[in-house]
Design an enzyme around this catalytic site. Sequence first.
Site, PDB file in Angstrom:
ATOM      1  CG  ASP A  76       0.527  14.100  21.833  1.00  0.00           C
ATOM      2  OD1 ASP A  76       0.776  15.002  22.659  1.00  0.00           O
ATOM      3  OD2 ASP A  76       0.770  12.897  22.032  1.00  0.00           O
ATOM      4  CD  GLN A  90       4.479   7.986   1.121  1.00  0.00           C
ATOM      5  OE1 GLN A  90       4.160   8.779   0.234  1.00  0.00           O
ATOM      6  NE2 GLN A  90       4.298   6.674   0.991  1.00  0.00           N
ATOM      7  CE1 TYR A 146      -1.231   8.404  14.953  1.00  0.00           C
ATOM      8  CE2 TYR A 146      -0.503  10.183  13.510  1.00  0.00           C
ATOM      9  CZ  TYR A 146      -0.586   9.619  14.776  1.00  0.00           C
ATOM     10  OH  TYR A 146      -0.028  10.256  15.855  1.00  0.00           O
ATOM     11  CG  ASN A 147      -9.143   8.271  11.299  1.00  0.00           C
ATOM     12  OD1 ASN A 147      -9.488   9.285  11.892  1.00  0.00           O
ATOM     13  ND2 ASN A 147      -9.993   7.293  10.985  1.00  0.00           N
ATOM     14  CG  ASP A 155      -2.109  -0.944   1.049  1.00  0.00           C
ATOM     15  OD1 ASP A 155      -2.293  -1.480  -0.061  1.00  0.00           O
ATOM     16  OD2 ASP A 155      -2.856  -1.143   2.033  1.00  0.00           O
TER      17      ASP A 155
END
Length: 284
Positions: free
Chosen positions: A174, A242, A187-188, A71
């Site tokens: 954060d 990235q 990440y969500n 991915d």
Amino acid sequence: MKEINIRKIGVILRPSTPELKESYYRLEKVFQKYNIEVLIDSISGGMIGIMGMEFDILCQNSDILVTLGGDGTLISTVRRSFKYDIPILGVYAGNLGFLADVQLDELDDFVEKLSIGNYRVDERAILEARFTQNANEIKRYAFNDIVITRHSVSNMIHVETLVDSKAFNTYHGDGVIVSTPTGSTAYNLSAGGPVLFPLTNVFALTPICPHSLTQRPVVLPGEFSIEMKTPMEKALVIIDGQDKHELDEGQSIHIKLASSKVRLIHKNEFNYFDVLKEKLGWGA
């Protein structure tokens, strides 16, 4: 969706993986069997010792792009090729991903279907971000997410957020994840955000380790735009894990869904919920 006349493909391999050389030749052989010319980008070609083509020229000379990896390879290719509006097929080398759903062993069967139009093209939303850096306006695209986070691990960040130019929320913690439906399982999800069906035209704002338990993820319609800024400290903007950029104190980043969509080629039988069940262990 109009059928794509596929005569040439451009191949992008997972970076720093020269052991994909044999897999590339297998892929090339399959496509050539169906009279489809195979091109490869120069970085991938150099990695396996063959002549390649500069990426932008590759996009201009290919009917579709084919990624061989996982991915991450597909996401990077989406961002780099987005301005060319070129469909992408993900072939995975390793474990099944959320995006690349064709494995090398079944490629022959799929390319036969591809050559007669037996496939589908899914359109997925992508985020567009604009901010200023060194007096120049920067535009970047994110297929998974844009993360606004603290510049120093020792400090909490305050992110003021406006929706369609109206004050919406100030996040203390954060940072904040702005996620596409495609990125909702990345990440969500780890930060407690919602899983979004990938073909919907929405995006999510998910706080990262918020200082207050009243701060919760929010899903917004795709026609909305947001502005985020950190009036009290510098911030880092991380795009798809990235690319990294720095925002100065009080500087804004403007984020919205791009007007065009990403086009991913899938098997007709590809089922997103089956992938979710396998990857997340639902129903086990």
